[in-house]
Structures are given as structure tokens and as C-alpha cells.
Enzyme design. Sequence first.
Site, PDB file in Angstrom:
ATOM      1  N   CYS A   2      14.047  11.251   1.989  1.00 61.51           N
ATOM      2  CA  CYS A   2      15.556  11.415   3.497  1.00 61.51           C
ATOM      3  C   CYS A   2      14.854  11.923   4.508  1.00 61.51           C
ATOM      4  O   CYS A   2      13.625  12.324   4.488  1.00 61.51           O
ATOM      5  CB  CYS A   2      16.575  12.761   3.009  1.00 61.51           C
ATOM      6  SG  CYS A   2      16.842  12.784   1.338  1.00 61.51           S
ATOM      7  N   ARG A  27      12.943   5.683   3.892  1.00 62.31           N
ATOM      8  CA  ARG A  27      12.383   7.287   3.542  1.00 62.31           C
ATOM      9  C   ARG A  27      13.704   7.275   2.409  1.00 62.31           C
ATOM     10  O   ARG A  27      13.122   8.359   1.683  1.00 62.31           O
ATOM     11  CB  ARG A  27      12.803   8.454   4.361  1.00 62.31           C
ATOM     12  CG  ARG A  27      11.212   8.243   5.105  1.00 62.31           C
ATOM     13  CD  ARG A  27       9.856   9.513   5.383  1.00 62.31           C
ATOM     14  NE  ARG A  27       9.151   9.373   5.887  1.00 62.31           N
ATOM     15  CZ  ARG A  27       8.144  10.619   5.949  1.00 62.31           C
ATOM     16  NH1 ARG A  27       8.246  11.471   5.108  1.00 62.31           N
ATOM     17  NH2 ARG A  27       7.013  10.014   6.046  1.00 62.31           N
ATOM     18  N   TRP A  75      18.573  10.159   0.383  1.00 58.15           N
ATOM     19  CA  TRP A  75      17.981  10.007  -1.640  1.00 58.15           C
ATOM     20  C   TRP A  75      18.910  10.875  -1.978  1.00 58.15           C
ATOM     21  O   TRP A  75      18.157  12.414  -1.725  1.00 58.15           O
ATOM     22  CB  TRP A  75      16.505   9.814  -1.357  1.00 58.15           C
ATOM     23  CG  TRP A  75      16.238   9.652  -2.478  1.00 58.15           C
ATOM     24  CD1 TRP A  75      15.392   8.053  -2.758  1.00 58.15           C
ATOM     25  CD2 TRP A  75      15.746  10.186  -3.872  1.00 58.15           C
ATOM     26  NE1 TRP A  75      15.239   7.460  -4.387  1.00 58.15           N
ATOM     27  CE2 TRP A  75      15.441   8.818  -5.311  1.00 58.15           C
ATOM     28  CE3 TRP A  75      15.964  11.396  -4.584  1.00 58.15           C
ATOM     29  CZ2 TRP A  75      14.931   9.367  -5.780  1.00 58.15           C
ATOM     30  CZ3 TRP A  75      15.635  11.848  -5.329  1.00 58.15           C
ATOM     31  CH2 TRP A  75      14.327  10.706  -6.743  1.00 58.15           C
ATOM     32  N   ASN A 101      16.438  18.516   3.588  1.00 60.08           N
ATOM     33  CA  ASN A 101      16.376  17.584   2.956  1.00 60.08           C
ATOM     34  C   ASN A 101      15.318  19.128   2.070  1.00 60.08           C
ATOM     35  O   ASN A 101      14.674  19.901   2.526  1.00 60.08           O
ATOM     36  CB  ASN A 101      14.456  17.310   3.493  1.00 60.08           C
ATOM     37  CG  ASN A 101      14.844  16.439   4.473  1.00 60.08           C
ATOM     38  OD1 ASN A 101      16.363  15.343   4.245  1.00 60.08           O
ATOM     39  ND2 ASN A 101      13.984  15.065   4.613  1.00 60.08           N
ATOM     40  N   GLY A 102      15.256  18.109   0.731  1.00 53.79           N
ATOM     41  CA  GLY A 102      15.315  19.285  -0.443  1.00 53.79           C
ATOM     42  C   GLY A 102      15.592  19.707  -1.749  1.00 53.79           C
ATOM     43  O   GLY A 102      17.347  18.621  -1.537  1.00 53.79           O
ATOM     44  N   GLU A 481      -1.188  -1.006 -11.842  1.00 50.87           N
ATOM     45  CA  GLU A 481      -0.148  -1.229 -10.681  1.00 50.87           C
ATOM     46  C   GLU A 481       0.601  -2.092 -10.468  1.00 50.87           C
ATOM     47  O   GLU A 481       2.133  -2.008  -9.976  1.00 50.87           O
ATOM     48  CB  GLU A 481      -1.021  -1.188  -9.360  1.00 50.87           C
ATOM     49  CG  GLU A 481      -0.782  -1.548  -8.073  1.00 50.87           C
ATOM     50  CD  GLU A 481      -0.030  -0.247  -7.424  1.00 50.87           C
ATOM     51  OE1 GLU A 481       0.369   0.975  -8.002  1.00 50.87           O
ATOM     52  OE2 GLU A 481       0.531  -0.641  -6.152  1.00 50.87           O
ATOM     53  N   LYS A 485       4.218  -2.485  -9.865  1.00 55.11           N
ATOM     54  CA  LYS A 485       4.714  -3.154  -8.758  1.00 55.11           C
ATOM     55  C   LYS A 485       5.988  -4.580  -8.955  1.00 55.11           C
ATOM     56  O   LYS A 485       7.203  -4.246  -8.452  1.00 55.11           O
ATOM     57  CB  LYS A 485       4.001  -4.339  -7.737  1.00 55.11           C
ATOM     58  CG  LYS A 485       2.812  -3.042  -7.032  1.00 55.11           C
ATOM     59  CD  LYS A 485       3.191  -3.211  -5.708  1.00 55.11           C
ATOM     60  CE  LYS A 485       3.183  -2.315  -5.785  1.00 55.11           C
ATOM     61  NZ  LYS A 485       3.366  -0.421  -5.723  1.00 55.11           N
ATOM     62  N   GLU A 488       9.362  -2.265  -9.741  1.00 56.51           N
ATOM     63  CA  GLU A 488      10.225  -1.561  -8.806  1.00 56.51           C
ATOM     64  C   GLU A 488      10.321  -2.321  -7.759  1.00 56.51           C
ATOM     65  O   GLU A 488      11.674  -2.269  -6.751  1.00 56.51           O
ATOM     66  CB  GLU A 488       8.489  -0.079  -7.684  1.00 56.51           C
ATOM     67  CG  GLU A 488       7.648  -1.120  -7.038  1.00 56.51           C
ATOM     68  CD  GLU A 488       6.920  -0.145  -6.622  1.00 56.51           C
ATOM     69  OE1 GLU A 488       7.946   0.770  -6.225  1.00 56.51           O
ATOM     70  OE2 GLU A 488       5.917  -0.295  -6.115  1.00 56.51           O
ATOM     71  N   HIS A 504      -2.456  -2.376 -31.859  1.00 58.54           N
ATOM     72  CA  HIS A 504      -1.620  -1.124 -32.477  1.00 58.54           C
ATOM     73  C   HIS A 504      -0.068  -0.789 -31.286  1.00 58.54           C
ATOM     74  O   HIS A 504       0.302   0.326 -31.932  1.00 58.54           O
ATOM     75  CB  HIS A 504      -2.564   0.197 -31.746  1.00 58.54           C
ATOM     76  CG  HIS A 504      -3.629   0.229 -31.671  1.00 58.54           C
ATOM     77  ND1 HIS A 504      -4.117   0.172 -33.568  1.00 58.54           N
ATOM     78  CD2 HIS A 504      -5.172  -0.337 -31.037  1.00 58.54           C
ATOM     79  CE1 HIS A 504      -5.535   0.732 -33.911  1.00 58.54           C
ATOM     80  NE2 HIS A 504      -6.104  -0.156 -31.929  1.00 58.54           N
ATOM     81  N   LYS A 602      10.300   5.981   0.251  1.00 60.38           N
ATOM     82  CA  LYS A 602       9.245   5.617   0.553  1.00 60.38           C
ATOM     83  C   LYS A 602       8.264   7.349   0.337  1.00 60.38           C
ATOM     84  O   LYS A 602       6.697   6.948  -0.199  1.00 60.38           O
ATOM     85  CB  LYS A 602       8.476   5.635   2.387  1.00 60.38           C
ATOM     86  CG  LYS A 602       7.332   5.211   2.362  1.00 60.38           C
ATOM     87  CD  LYS A 602       7.055   4.613   1.334  1.00 60.38           C
ATOM     88  CE  LYS A 602       5.045   3.610   2.253  1.00 60.38           C
ATOM     89  NZ  LYS A 602       4.423   3.087   1.087  1.00 60.38           N
TER      90      LYS A 602
HETATM   91  O1  M6R Z   1       2.605   9.112  -0.373  1.00 57.42           O
HETATM   92  P1  M6R Z   1       2.076   9.269  -1.681  1.00 57.42           P
HETATM   93  O2  M6R Z   1       0.393   8.069  -1.897  1.00 57.42           O
HETATM   94  O3  M6R Z   1       1.417  10.198  -2.306  1.00 57.42           O
HETATM   95  O4  M6R Z   1       3.039   8.399  -2.329  1.00 57.42           O
HETATM   96  C1  M6R Z   1       2.681   8.310  -4.552  1.00 57.42           C
HETATM   97  C2  M6R Z   1       3.363   7.540  -4.725  1.00 57.42           C
HETATM   98  O5  M6R Z   1       5.385   7.749  -4.382  1.00 57.42           O
HETATM   99  C3  M6R Z   1       4.206   6.162  -4.036  1.00 57.42           C
HETATM  100  O6  M6R Z   1       2.318   5.886  -4.324  1.00 57.42           O
HETATM  101  C4  M6R Z   1       4.386   5.411  -5.470  1.00 57.42           C
HETATM  102  O7  M6R Z   1       4.446   5.392  -6.067  1.00 57.42           O
HETATM  103  C5  M6R Z   1       4.549   3.769  -4.354  1.00 57.42           C
HETATM  104  N1  M6R Z   1       4.992   3.891  -3.663  1.00 57.42           N
HETATM  105  C6  M6R Z   1       4.540   2.644  -5.127  1.00 57.42           C
HETATM  106  O8  M6R Z   1       4.258   1.232  -4.510  1.00 57.42           O
END
Ligand code: M6R
Length: 607
Positions: A2, A27, A75, A101-102, A481, A485, A488, A504, A602
Site C-alpha cells: 500500500c 507497492r 493491497w 496502511n497496516g 529463487e 521468479k 510470481e 524421495h 513490492k
Molecule cells: O524488501 P525485502 O527484501 O525484505 O522483501 C522480501 C520479499 O518480500 C521479496 O524478496 C519478494 O520475495 C520479492 N519481491 C520477490 O521477487
Amino acid sequence: MCGIVGYIGSRDVSTTLIAGLRLLEYRGYDSAGIAVAATGGEISMRKRAGRLANLEGVVGELPAGSVAGIAHTRWATHGAPTDLNAHPHMDEHGDIAIIHNGIIENFAELQRELLAGGHTLSSDVDTEVIAHLVEDAYQGDIRAAVAAVLPRLRGQWALVVMHRKEPGRIIAARREAPLAVGIGDGEQFLASDPVAILEHTNKIVFLRDGDLADLQRGGVTFYDAAGELLTPTIETITWDGAAARKEGYDHFMRKEMDEQPRALSAAMMGRVSSNGIAIGELDAITPALAAARAIEIVACGSAYYASLTAASLAERLLQLPVRVTVASEFRYDPPPLSSASLVIAVSQSGETADTLGAVRIAKSAGATVLAIVNAAGSSLTREADAVVLLQAGTEISVAATKSYTSQALVTMLVSLDLARRAGKLSAAEVRDWSAELLTIPAMASAALDASDALPDIARKYFGAKGFTFVSRGAGLATALEGALKLKELAYIHAEGIAAGEMKHGPISLLGADHPVVAVVLQSPVLPKLVSNLMESRARSAPVIAVLSGVGEWASFATDAVVIPAARHEIAALIATIPLQRFAYEMALLAGADIDQPKNLAKSVTVE
Ligand code: M6R
């Protein structure tokens, strides 16, 4: 998660707020809203579900000549992303407009109380209760009303509030959610991330937990949690305007991927030279480093995987237990912590609620906290005992790319420097490492070039049922990772798994329609990994391989992307780059919104 923007002054209020929201949309982007106050006091509001463009389509309906306003990009936490649930929220008389926000954890209890007291609530959103509580508390001074309500709330908030009877005033308050005030000349700004207002002012006050700010056109008054007047610390922030522009690229993600050689070079600037490795920021905690008997690394999502890249290197060099834990687990089930624990928190934004929660637990147990973070001035930088900045520059795309490789690199640099300081690396070993580290930017460029094979590979396998990403050792973090990627960005199911675990269970998934993506590096476990990949081929699964210095071992690959040969920890970092491109190309084929994938934000500032 947000975004909030607020403004008081003589500019066109709606235009200023919408421009700020555009910079914050990454965000949170499931709905957006704006409320503006006219000189006479009337508050007008527009809210729309969906992307900011939907709100922009109706913002022209707002009256001109407003004196103040607040705006939000959301969000969803409580309540679906609808017009009604979008912020701002108002009391039933339209007197109070509020953005939050929160999460208000006791909202159900407060809602029951308000309903029993005769209030009519119109949305499903926790925030709305605050508007009604402020309405009840209001006796002609909006600051006093907000201050009276805050102690009744449980949870986290960055809150901005306007009242119809006081049109030249915005009240802002924070607890565990970021909020900054931008100090202007005869105008004042608010933002959950200063990036939204830095083109107007670079004089920023970051509110601390419990702080409250009273913004009026001529100035801002700050109060602490006890209601005492506060002299704020005004920070001057450097504005990297180019980072917020695509500069000819179709997507921020692609631009940020291409920025990796530069970001990796910046991460080493002043820290690595041909003579050695020294991270000056660690000097501040020298006694704690010497006393550390265990290292706990906490992070979330990509930052968690980036931390894994260097963890076993750190353990091997330091001969200390080094554990990497997802922050959301750590904060509620921490390991034994003491003044002999060094907790390293890794985060791009420095605002991730779970990471901050883990840090607070660690600090309360007497541990020393080192933050590895990209966003200067973020909450994490203020709470940690020492901070090593990534220097990767602003990252706009929701998917972590340059922040990921920078996090992996800086975690590695910290591990090496801790080993050097502890006398566990000889001068010659440090020089060997330095020489290789300094070639990382060039290796990243070569990996970007090699990634040009990925559009064809993506077309070949688009439509597969799913993908299993595998590796062993340091490459496992890269596999995890890579799978994240793909999920997401392209909304395709993918799993990252230690290759030795395939037999396994997960091997049952494999077949011609379920490829394996393998991160294959020059390491002691290479022959073992190759055996696992041959087992996959024997089940008809295609193997798409990212290969580093593997040479004659590569016969198992149906498709290969060759990156430079390097030590496996370094190669693991570089191997992420083709996997980023793979996910990007798959997302293009899927027609997905690359910079703002669905359901994500984000910066995850709620638990
Ligand atoms: O801002 P941060 O690095 O703490 O964020 C952690 C995760 O939310 C972030 O790495 C998220 O998994 C990525 N945006 C995914 O690509």
C-alpha cells in the site's frame, strides 16, 4: 504494501497526489483512492478498484481549488479490492477522511462496539473503525481526537487523517508501518515512501514508532508517543530520478536486470580491492563480532534465498553455526539468542514487517543486529546496530532482480570480512577471493548476453504442466529463487528442490511435459548432481541447464545456457541472471503484468 501520499499547499492537490501515487503504485495496486479538502472544508472523494489508471479516469471530477488531500494505492488485507473497500474511509457524516496502511488487529471488537453505539459501517475494511472512533473523540481539534484514539488500536498503522472543519490540516501517525513527512516551503508532504515526494522536497522526517505529526501549510509540528513536542531529525535524501523511469525499456524488471553489473560493482565499491576485503560499516560492532558464537540470518522471499547463497560459506569459514531462517517463523519461534548472537537481517526495502519483527525479537534478547539493506533511511536501517547498504539503486519492479544478486554478493562479502577479521582467512586467501569477486560485474554482463538464448527456450517449453528447479550446494538457493521468479511472474507452478531429494517423491512429477531446470556449477557435488539429472532424463524430462564451467559433464542438458566458470558460491549468484530472464520471457508469453504481478506488492509491510 500500500502507498500513502498527502499534500497541503498551493499546487494542484489532485495532480500532486496522483503523481505521487504513480511512483508508489508498485507497492500495492488492487485499488486506489483520493480525498481532497476545499477551502470551505467540504471533503470530496473518489475511489476505484483496479489499477491507478481507473482512479485517474475520474479524478478530474474532483473540485478544483483544494487546499489539502490524501491518496492511497491499496493491497487488500481486510475486504476484497472493490471501490467501496478502497481507501480513504469516512465516518457516516463525511466529516473525517482517513487512510491507513497496516492492520487493526482488534477491529472486530471495535466494530461491535461502534455498531452497538449506533454507528453505520459501510465497508469490510478494518480501517473504517478508526474514522468512527475519531468522529466520537472529536471536540474541535483533529490532532487531539487522533491522539485519543490511537491507544485503543492494536496492530500496525501508518495513518493520515483530515477533518472537514479543519481543511488546512492533516494528522499523520505511525506504528510499525513506514510514514515520512516532506518539509517544503509553504507546503508540506506525506508519503509512506519518500520516493513519492522527492521531486518536490528532499527534506524528509521519518516518523518513528508512536510519533504523530500535525501538518499545516506553514509548518509541521511533531509529537512523540507521550504527546510531548518533538524536535525532528530532518534528513536530506538524494533523489535518483532515473531509477523511477523505464528509460526506453518495456518493463522496469528488464531494466533492473540489465543494471546488475553496475549494481554489483557498486556493492563492492570501497569494500573490495585487489588488496583485500574490508567493510568499514562493520567497525561499529567490532566487539560484538568478536564475541559472536552463532550467526542467525533472517529474511523473507527472495532475500531469504539470497542469504542462503553465502550461508554455508560463512559457516565453513567461520567455523560457527550459521542458520538462515524465514523471518515470519523466526519472530514467533526464535532460536536461543543472547549477547553472543549476531543476527543479520537482509532486506531490499528495509520495511518488511516480518523481518522487522524478527529484528525486534533479536534485540530484546540482547543480540547484535546487522542489517544488509538497499533502502537507505528505511525502518531497518534505523533499528539495526550496524548497516551495510547494497547500493543497488531503487528497484521498482515487484520481482527482485538486482537487489537479489546484490544481497547474495553483500552477504558473501560480509561473511568473508568476518572471516578475515577473525583471522580465519589468510592474506593470500583474501587476495584470491578479491581477485575473483572483482570479476563479478563482467561475469554478470556475460550472463546477461548468454540469456539471449532464453526467449527461444521459453517458447519451446511454454505450456509445460510445471517446472522443477534443482541444484545442490550453493546452487540450491539459485534454484529456489528461479522457481519463485517463475511462479510470481508467469503464474506457472514451479518448485525448487535439492536434487538429491528428487528420488524421495518429486521425481513422480517428471515427464516430457514437466521439465527440470538445473543450476549446474563446478563444485565437489557436481558428479552427484549429474547423476540426479540423468535420472530425470531417464524419465523423459527435458533438462534446461544453466552451466558454469561444467564442460564435458553437460551431456544431460536438452537446452543449455553457459555462464562463466567461477567458484560455486560466485557462480550461484551469476546463474540467477538467466533464470530471471527465463521467468521474464515466460511472463511475456503468458501476457502477465511483469512489473506488478497479481496479488503481490513490492514491500510487504503487514504480517
Ligand atoms: O524488501 P525485502 O527484501 O525484505 O522483501 C522480501 C520479499 O518480500 C521479496 O524478496 C519478494 O520475495 C520479492 N519481491 C520477490 O521477487
